[in-house]
Design a protein around this motif. Structure first.
Motif, PDB file in Angstrom:
ATOM      1  N   PRO A  50       0.830  -1.209   0.000  1.00 11.01           N
ATOM      2  CA  PRO A  50       0.000   0.000   0.000  1.00 11.01           C
ATOM      3  C   PRO A  50       0.862   1.257   0.000  1.00 11.01           C
ATOM      4  CG  PRO A  50      -0.342  -1.292   2.016  1.00 11.01           C
ATOM      5  CD  PRO A  50       0.710  -1.974   1.213  1.00 11.01           C
ATOM      6  N   LEU A  51       0.452   2.230  -0.772  1.00 16.39           N
ATOM      7  CA  LEU A  51       1.136   3.517  -0.817  1.00 16.39           C
ATOM      8  C   LEU A  51       0.153   4.597  -0.388  1.00 16.39           C
ATOM      9  CD1 LEU A  51       2.994   3.349  -4.258  1.00 16.39           C
ATOM     10  CD2 LEU A  51       3.985   3.049  -2.003  1.00 16.39           C
ATOM     11  N   SER A  52       0.590   5.503   0.471  1.00 17.22           N
ATOM     12  CA  SER A  52      -0.286   6.596   0.878  1.00 17.22           C
ATOM     13  C   SER A  52      -0.324   7.687  -0.186  1.00 17.22           C
ATOM     14  CB  SER A  52       0.164   7.172   2.221  1.00 17.22           C
ATOM     15  OG  SER A  52       1.511   7.584   2.140  1.00 17.22           O
ATOM     16  N   GLN A  53       0.723   7.785  -0.980  1.00 20.26           N
ATOM     17  CA  GLN A  53       0.741   8.727  -2.103  1.00 20.26           C
ATOM     18  C   GLN A  53       1.561   8.142  -3.231  1.00 20.26           C
ATOM     19  OE1 GLN A  53       2.391  12.228  -0.272  1.00 20.26           O
ATOM     20  NE2 GLN A  53       4.454  11.710  -0.889  1.00 20.26           N
ATOM     21  N   ASP A  54       1.323   8.647  -4.425  1.00 22.03           N
ATOM     22  CA  ASP A  54       1.983   8.110  -5.604  1.00 22.03           C
ATOM     23  C   ASP A  54       3.458   8.515  -5.627  1.00 22.03           C
ATOM     24  OD1 ASP A  54       2.164   6.649  -7.897  1.00 22.03           O
ATOM     25  OD2 ASP A  54       1.087   8.066  -9.170  1.00 22.03           O
ATOM     26  N   CYS A  55       4.244   7.704  -6.299  1.00 26.12           N
ATOM     27  CA  CYS A  55       5.647   7.978  -6.541  1.00 26.12           C
ATOM     28  C   CYS A  55       5.997   7.262  -7.846  1.00 26.12           C
ATOM     29  CB  CYS A  55       6.511   7.495  -5.380  1.00 26.12           C
ATOM     30  SG  CYS A  55       6.431   5.713  -5.053  1.00 26.12           S
ATOM     31  N   SER A  56       7.227   7.338  -8.263  1.00 29.71           N
ATOM     32  CA  SER A  56       7.639   6.629  -9.473  1.00 29.71           C
ATOM     33  C   SER A  56       7.813   5.141  -9.172  1.00 29.71           C
ATOM     34  CB  SER A  56       8.942   7.202 -10.022  1.00 29.71           C
ATOM     35  OG  SER A  56      10.015   6.855  -9.167  1.00 29.71           O
ATOM     36  N   VAL A  57       7.759   4.329 -10.209  1.00 33.26           N
ATOM     37  CA  VAL A  57       8.015   2.899 -10.045  1.00 33.26           C
ATOM     38  C   VAL A  57       9.436   2.696  -9.536  1.00 33.26           C
ATOM     39  CG1 VAL A  57       8.279   0.704 -11.287  1.00 33.26           C
ATOM     40  CG2 VAL A  57       6.288   2.178 -11.727  1.00 33.26           C
ATOM     41  N   GLU A  58      10.367   3.505  -9.997  1.00 32.45           N
ATOM     42  CA  GLU A  58      11.759   3.381  -9.544  1.00 32.45           C
ATOM     43  C   GLU A  58      11.855   3.626  -8.037  1.00 32.45           C
ATOM     44  OE1 GLU A  58      15.258   1.948 -10.621  1.00 32.45           O
ATOM     45  OE2 GLU A  58      13.733   2.346 -12.130  1.00 32.45           O
ATOM     46  N   SER A  59      11.107   4.610  -7.520  1.00 32.67           N
ATOM     47  CA  SER A  59      11.082   4.858  -6.068  1.00 32.67           C
ATOM     48  C   SER A  59      10.485   3.671  -5.329  1.00 32.67           C
ATOM     49  CB  SER A  59      10.278   6.119  -5.752  1.00 32.67           C
ATOM     50  OG  SER A  59      10.916   7.255  -6.270  1.00 32.67           O
ATOM     51  N   LEU A  60       9.455   3.075  -5.913  1.00 28.04           N
ATOM     52  CA  LEU A  60       8.848   1.892  -5.317  1.00 28.04           C
ATOM     53  C   LEU A  60       9.859   0.744  -5.266  1.00 28.04           C
ATOM     54  CD1 LEU A  60       6.251   0.460  -4.258  1.00 28.04           C
ATOM     55  CD2 LEU A  60       5.832  -0.198  -6.641  1.00 28.04           C
ATOM     56  N   LEU A  61      10.624   0.571  -6.335  1.00 31.31           N
ATOM     57  CA  LEU A  61      11.643  -0.487  -6.360  1.00 31.31           C
ATOM     58  C   LEU A  61      12.730  -0.222  -5.322  1.00 31.31           C
ATOM     59  CD1 LEU A  61      11.915  -1.052 -10.218  1.00 31.31           C
ATOM     60  CD2 LEU A  61      10.565  -2.352  -8.551  1.00 31.31           C
ATOM     61  N   ASN A  62      13.064   1.055  -5.092  1.00 34.90           N
ATOM     62  CA  ASN A  62      14.005   1.403  -4.014  1.00 34.90           C
ATOM     63  C   ASN A  62      13.430   0.979  -2.669  1.00 34.90           C
ATOM     64  OD1 ASN A  62      15.871   2.572  -5.742  1.00 34.90           O
ATOM     65  ND2 ASN A  62      15.044   4.630  -5.481  1.00 34.90           N
ATOM     66  N   ARG A  63      12.167   1.293  -2.463  1.00 28.42           N
ATOM     67  CA  ARG A  63      11.483   0.928  -1.203  1.00 28.42           C
ATOM     68  C   ARG A  63      11.487  -0.589  -1.004  1.00 28.42           C
ATOM     69  NH1 ARG A  63       5.286   2.872   0.027  1.00 28.42           N
ATOM     70  NH2 ARG A  63       4.923   1.495   1.786  1.00 28.42           N
ATOM     71  N   TRP A  64      11.340  -1.310  -2.100  1.00 27.50           N
ATOM     72  CA  TRP A  64      11.332  -2.774  -2.047  1.00 27.50           C
ATOM     73  C   TRP A  64      12.747  -3.358  -2.016  1.00 27.50           C
ATOM     74  CZ3 TRP A  64       7.250  -4.218  -6.334  1.00 27.50           C
ATOM     75  CH2 TRP A  64       5.966  -3.905  -5.864  1.00 27.50           C
ATOM     76  N   ARG A  65      13.762  -2.511  -2.083  1.00 26.15           N
ATOM     77  CA  ARG A  65      15.169  -2.941  -2.057  1.00 26.15           C
ATOM     78  C   ARG A  65      15.491  -3.914  -3.198  1.00 26.15           C
ATOM     79  NH1 ARG A  65      13.422  -3.154   3.337  1.00 26.15           N
ATOM     80  NH2 ARG A  65      14.301  -1.497   4.608  1.00 26.15           N
ATOM     81  N   GLN A  66      14.999  -3.605  -4.357  1.00 26.75           N
ATOM     82  CA  GLN A  66      15.215  -4.495  -5.495  1.00 26.75           C
ATOM     83  C   GLN A  66      16.605  -4.295  -6.074  1.00 26.75           C
ATOM     84  OE1 GLN A  66      12.657  -6.947  -6.690  1.00 26.75           O
ATOM     85  NE2 GLN A  66      12.587  -6.429  -4.519  1.00 26.75           N
ATOM     86  N   PRO A  67      17.341  -5.377  -6.306  1.00 25.69           N
ATOM     87  CA  PRO A  67      18.701  -5.257  -6.868  1.00 25.69           C
ATOM     88  C   PRO A  67      18.656  -4.742  -8.310  1.00 25.69           C
ATOM     89  CG  PRO A  67      18.073  -7.574  -6.632  1.00 25.69           C
ATOM     90  CD  PRO A  67      16.965  -6.760  -6.035  1.00 25.69           C
ATOM     91  N   GLU A  68      19.710  -4.075  -8.694  1.00 28.32           N
ATOM     92  CA  GLU A  68      19.797  -3.504 -10.044  1.00 28.32           C
ATOM     93  C   GLU A  68      19.621  -4.573 -11.113  1.00 28.32           C
ATOM     94  OE1 GLU A  68      20.053  -0.969 -13.189  1.00 28.32           O
ATOM     95  OE2 GLU A  68      19.747  -0.448 -11.082  1.00 28.32           O
ATOM     96  N   SER A  69      20.197  -5.760 -10.884  1.00 32.45           N
ATOM     97  CA  SER A  69      20.090  -6.824 -11.889  1.00 32.45           C
ATOM     98  C   SER A  69      18.630  -7.182 -12.154  1.00 32.45           C
ATOM     99  CB  SER A  69      20.867  -8.063 -11.437  1.00 32.45           C
ATOM    100  OG  SER A  69      20.341  -8.551 -10.208  1.00 32.45           O
ATOM    101  N   PHE A  70      17.825  -7.234 -11.116  1.00 29.93           N
ATOM    102  CA  PHE A  70      16.425  -7.593 -11.304  1.00 29.93           C
ATOM    103  C   PHE A  70      15.613  -6.440 -11.864  1.00 29.93           C
ATOM    104  CE2 PHE A  70      13.387 -10.871 -10.799  1.00 29.93           C
ATOM    105  CZ  PHE A  70      14.148 -11.982 -10.547  1.00 29.93           C
ATOM    106  N   ARG A  71      16.000  -5.231 -11.546  1.00 29.07           N
ATOM    107  CA  ARG A  71      15.330  -4.070 -12.154  1.00 29.07           C
ATOM    108  C   ARG A  71      15.517  -4.121 -13.667  1.00 29.07           C
ATOM    109  NH1 ARG A  71      15.632   1.003  -8.170  1.00 29.07           N
ATOM    110  NH2 ARG A  71      15.923  -0.142  -6.236  1.00 29.07           N
ATOM    111  N   ARG A  72      16.777  -4.345 -14.073  1.00 23.14           N
ATOM    112  CA  ARG A  72      17.100  -4.390 -15.502  1.00 23.14           C
ATOM    113  C   ARG A  72      16.423  -5.570 -16.187  1.00 23.14           C
ATOM    114  NH1 ARG A  72      22.189  -4.016 -14.280  1.00 23.14           N
ATOM    115  NH2 ARG A  72      22.637  -6.147 -14.851  1.00 23.14           N
TER     116      ARG A  72
END
Length: 186
Positions: free
Chosen positions: A97-119
């Motif tokens: 759940p997000l209380s306000q919108d942000c970019s998908v990239e910010s969401l991936l930061n919040r989820w601690r997603q590794p760069e390899s999986f982002r790519r």
């Protein structure tokens, strides 16, 4: 789009992903008497180029998506087990759940997603479903795609291939129908 050299089909250029779970879109087309040139794949699978140009295969077993997708992700080559676990459990730890919108990239930061999986996974999924780069795409809209595409209809979580250019699948038939009904476009 381009013509398939092995057959008579015109194929989408690949930047758009269709999901079998787009039930309302397909319902609207059926109500309008339009049979879209779309073929659902039997399972959720996708071939793509991974790091270093290596061909990768996301191959999910024919199970409900909440089981199939994690198993498919665990089966990917060239990605460490730790990165796979981050991909799978990051959303649970970082929260959906997000209380306000942000970019998908910010969401991936919040989820601690590794760069390899982002790519390899998240950015192509974002671009293919929202037609927008992850740095600019709405995280709230992306979460809706994840919900609708992979969780809401677990047995309809399959990719669908447009057998024609995307314009011929959706807007052109609807515009033709509206013009037949007397609608004029300005």
């Amino acid at each position: 789009s381009f013509r398939d050299p092995l057959g008579p089909d015109e194929l989408d250029n690949g930047q758009h992903l269709l999901l079998d779970s787009y039930t309302e879109t397909f319902r609207l087309l059926r109500e309008c008497g339009i049979v879209p040139p779309v073929q659902s794949l039997p399972t959720m699978s996708m071939t793509f180029r991974g790091p270093g140009g290596k061909i990768q295969q996301l191959s999910c077993p024919p199970l409900p998506s909440f089981l199939a997708l994690p198993l498919g992700i665990l089966g990917l080559d060239g990605i460490s087990l730790a990165e796979k676990i981050l991909c799978l459990f990051g959303p649970l730890v970082g929260g959906f759940p997000l209380s306000q919108d942000c970019s998908v990239e910010s969401l991936l930061n919040r989820w601690r997603q590794p760069e390899s999986f982002r790519r390899l996974f998240w950015r192509p999924l974002c671009l293919g479903t929202l037609n927008t780069e992850s740095s600019e795409a709405s995280a709230l809209l992306f979460l809706q795609v994840l919900w609708q595409g992979f969780l809401k209809h677990p047995m309809k979580s399959r990719f669908a291939l447009a057998r024609a250019g995307l314009s011929k699948v959706l807007p052109d038939p609807l515009c033709e129908l509206l013009e037949e009904k007397g609608v004029q476009f300005i």
